[in-house]
Write a protein that holds these residues in place. Structure first.
Motif, PDB file in Angstrom:
ATOM      1  N   PHE A  65       0.824  -1.204   0.000  1.00  0.00           N
ATOM      2  CA  PHE A  65       0.000   0.000   0.000  1.00  0.00           C
ATOM      3  C   PHE A  65       0.863   1.262   0.000  1.00  0.00           C
ATOM      4  CE2 PHE A  65      -2.183  -3.207   2.742  1.00  0.00           C
ATOM      5  CZ  PHE A  65      -3.095  -3.627   1.787  1.00  0.00           C
ATOM      6  N   LEU A  67       0.187   5.693   0.397  1.00  0.00           N
ATOM      7  CA  LEU A  67      -0.721   6.827   0.581  1.00  0.00           C
ATOM      8  C   LEU A  67      -0.161   8.059  -0.110  1.00  0.00           C
ATOM      9  CD1 LEU A  67      -1.673   6.480   4.348  1.00  0.00           C
ATOM     10  CD2 LEU A  67      -3.243   6.280   2.404  1.00  0.00           C
ATOM     11  N   ARG A  68      -1.083   8.812  -0.755  1.00  0.00           N
ATOM     12  CA  ARG A  68      -0.674  10.058  -1.396  1.00  0.00           C
ATOM     13  C   ARG A  68      -1.910  10.916  -1.642  1.00  0.00           C
ATOM     14  NH1 ARG A  68       1.548   9.722  -7.394  1.00  0.00           N
ATOM     15  NH2 ARG A  68      -0.680   9.313  -7.659  1.00  0.00           N
ATOM     16  N   GLU A  71      -5.343   9.515  -1.136  1.00  0.00           N
ATOM     17  CA  GLU A  71      -5.639   8.279  -1.860  1.00  0.00           C
ATOM     18  C   GLU A  71      -4.710   7.176  -1.382  1.00  0.00           C
ATOM     19  OE1 GLU A  71      -6.746  10.535  -6.070  1.00  0.00           O
ATOM     20  OE2 GLU A  71      -5.091   9.092  -5.999  1.00  0.00           O
ATOM     21  N   VAL A  72      -5.178   5.942  -1.494  1.00  0.00           N
ATOM     22  CA  VAL A  72      -4.334   4.793  -1.221  1.00  0.00           C
ATOM     23  C   VAL A  72      -4.194   3.993  -2.510  1.00  0.00           C
ATOM     24  CG1 VAL A  72      -6.302   3.393  -0.389  1.00  0.00           C
ATOM     25  CG2 VAL A  72      -3.957   2.739   0.209  1.00  0.00           C
ATOM     26  N   ARG A  73      -2.966   3.672  -2.868  1.00  0.00           N
ATOM     27  CA  ARG A  73      -2.726   2.789  -4.013  1.00  0.00           C
ATOM     28  C   ARG A  73      -2.652   1.365  -3.491  1.00  0.00           C
ATOM     29  NH1 ARG A  73       0.983   3.966  -9.184  1.00  0.00           N
ATOM     30  NH2 ARG A  73      -0.859   5.301  -9.459  1.00  0.00           N
ATOM     31  N   LEU A  87      -5.727   0.537   6.613  1.00  0.00           N
ATOM     32  CA  LEU A  87      -6.207   1.912   6.699  1.00  0.00           C
ATOM     33  C   LEU A  87      -6.597   2.282   8.125  1.00  0.00           C
ATOM     34  CD1 LEU A  87      -8.411   2.153   3.480  1.00  0.00           C
ATOM     35  CD2 LEU A  87      -6.208   3.276   3.878  1.00  0.00           C
ATOM     36  N   ARG A  90      -4.092   3.550  10.395  1.00  0.00           N
ATOM     37  CA  ARG A  90      -3.671   4.922  10.104  1.00  0.00           C
ATOM     38  C   ARG A  90      -4.829   5.895  10.254  1.00  0.00           C
ATOM     39  NH1 ARG A  90      -1.023   1.053   8.215  1.00  0.00           N
ATOM     40  NH2 ARG A  90       1.229   1.182   7.847  1.00  0.00           N
ATOM     41  N   LEU A  92      -7.754   5.888   8.931  1.00  0.00           N
ATOM     42  CA  LEU A  92      -8.390   6.186   7.652  1.00  0.00           C
ATOM     43  C   LEU A  92      -9.448   5.139   7.347  1.00  0.00           C
ATOM     44  CD1 LEU A  92      -5.223   7.125   5.553  1.00  0.00           C
ATOM     45  CD2 LEU A  92      -6.968   8.699   6.415  1.00  0.00           C
ATOM     46  N   ASP A 166      -6.027   3.355  -7.356  1.00  0.00           N
ATOM     47  CA  ASP A 166      -5.958   4.417  -6.367  1.00  0.00           C
ATOM     48  C   ASP A 166      -7.369   4.676  -5.859  1.00  0.00           C
ATOM     49  OD1 ASP A 166      -3.223   4.728  -6.856  1.00  0.00           O
ATOM     50  OD2 ASP A 166      -3.600   6.150  -8.479  1.00  0.00           O
ATOM     51  N   THR A 169      -9.738   7.957   0.205  1.00  0.00           N
ATOM     52  CA  THR A 169      -9.908   7.624   1.617  1.00  0.00           C
ATOM     53  C   THR A 169     -10.584   8.777   2.342  1.00  0.00           C
ATOM     54  OG1 THR A 169      -7.771   8.518   2.347  1.00  0.00           O
ATOM     55  CG2 THR A 169      -7.805   6.237   1.544  1.00  0.00           C
TER      56      THR A 169
END
Length: 414
Positions: A65, A67-68, A71-73, A87, A90, A92, A166, A169
């Motif tokens: 995984f 995060l950016r 969004e999560v890839r 998630l 974190r 999320l 992607d 979140t």
């Protein structure tokens, strides 16, 4: 012989190759020029993911995984429950989950699979980007807003092999689950929005018998764990001892105990056995404005349905703009059937169900058993021809086409 997770459908592909990395996928695609198709966590009940050539088993293409920008890839073979745990660590969340956390992100989004909730879109509506390999082993990325995105998001595996997605979140949230019993069909059909809008996510479980609709399973988003919930719903009442799925052992926590979204929105636990097993599933989507009439049509067929049925589930999905989504351009009610493993019996009753739902332009779930073919599906999916043209453009040699996709009109015959 490889079967789906329930053991009720066998895949006919002569070769199944596991992929543990993106490079494995590209290697398998490049190995020959014949038919190829992606296979996820085997939650389809048809030959939709099958091929006359090589199936690429993506179940090992999981984890990793990133995060950016909110969004999560996530790699395509990852199960939703595994992603949800990552998630939650974190703080999320995703907007929704399906009833089974064991389904893969790639397979679920490609077929328009959904959870429930009047305001909640199908799982694919969280997708912001798709990374996939084409028939020549070249990797592409499309983002929401790109010209082909709305065709490819619910793409049925018809144009390539999805490698990662992607997903949007949001901050984590808490949910409690309560069950109401004794709601009558008369009350429910007269005020169906009151039933489906009773919580963040609502499922009605019914066996189409008697005057009671069955069990209304309400998942309420709570700001505080001691938030009160109503003691009644229409003419039904809160039932702290209710078991809407019988005595199945692996159901998530009921009886109003609040918990994190990822342990309440699914019906089943990630570490348990999902659903009944040894089953066949079908599902049809009708516009919410037509839902009372469509449900009455199913009640009229109750005598045909009940002998073959474990249980039916009714859920709502918010409208979206994804061309092959079951909720394209309309809010829908999903009418789901979990059948006993009786292929002949189920095959006999589905045409009666489909005739009864035809006046409501019912759309079938792409991954579940139905009998509708190209002309019938084109009537209810207004963008099918356009989506087919996009798939043909991306895969002009038809490597990702198969008999099922041709039958339902998602690919041209060859």
């Amino acid at each position: 012989m490889s079967r789906n997770w329930a053991g009720t459908h066998s895949y006919g592909a002569p070769t199944i190759e596991p992929a543990w990395s993106e490079s494995d996928v590209l290697r398998i695609i490049a190995a020959d020029s014949g038919p190829v198709h992606a296979l996820g966590t085997r939650h389809s009940f048809t030959d939709l993911p099958d091929t006359a050539g090589t199936l690429i088993d993506l179940a090992g293409l999981d984890g990793g995984f990133a995060l950016r920008d909110g969004e999560v890839r996530v790699t395509a073979g990852t199960r939703y429950g595994v992603l949800a745990e990552w998630l939650e660590e974190r703080e999320l969340a995703l907007h929704n989950l399906g009833s089974l956390p064991q389904i893969s992100v790639g397979g679920a989004t490609a077929t328009g699979t959904h959870g429930s909730g009047d305001a909640n879109g199908a799982l694919t509506t969280a997708v912001r980007g798709i990374r996939f390999a084409d028939a020549d082993g070249r990797v592409h990325e499309v983002r929401r807003g790109d010209p082909d995105f709305d065709a490819l998001a619910v793409g049925l595996g018809a144009y390539g092999v999805v490698l990662s997605l992607d997903l949007e979140t949001r901050p984590t949230f808490r949910v409690r689950q309560d069950v109401y019993a004794g709601v009558s069909w008369d009350a429910a059909l007269g005020a169906l929005d009151d039933v489906t809008g009773a919580g963040y996510s609502v499922s009605v479980f019914t066996r189409w018998e008697g005057e009671s609709i069955g069990w209304v399973w309400v998942k309420t988003r709570v700001d505080s764990d001691d938030d009160p919930v109503p003691q009644s719903l229409l003419d039904g009442t809160l039932d702290v001892d209710a078991e809407p799925l019988g005595d199945l052992a692996d159901v998530t926590e009921l009886r109003g105990v609040p918990g994190p979204w990822m342990l309440r929105l699914p019906h089943f636990r990630l570490d348990g056995t999902p659903s009944f097993g040894d089953e066949i599933q079908s599902e049809y989507f009708v516009a919410r404005k037509d839902a009372p009439a469509a449900l009455q049509a199913m009640r009229d067929l109750a005598g045909d349905i009940r002998p073959l049925l474990f249980v039916s589930e009714l859920r709502t999905v918010a409208a979206d703009r994804l061309w092959l989504s079951p909720a394209y351009d309309r809010d829908v009610l999903a009418i789901h059937f979990t059948w006993r493993n009786d292929p002949v019996g189920v095959g006999g009753v589905l045409p009666r169900i489909e005739r009864a739902l035809a006046p409501f332009a019912a759309r079938p779930h792409w991954g579940k058993r139905h009998g509708l073919e190209r002309a019938e599906i084109e009537r209810v999916h207004p963008r099918l021809a356009e989506a087919r043209a996009v798939f043909e453009r991306w895969d002009p040699r038809g490597r990702f086409a198969n008999a099922h996709l041709v039958r339902v009109g998602a690919r041209e015959p060859r």
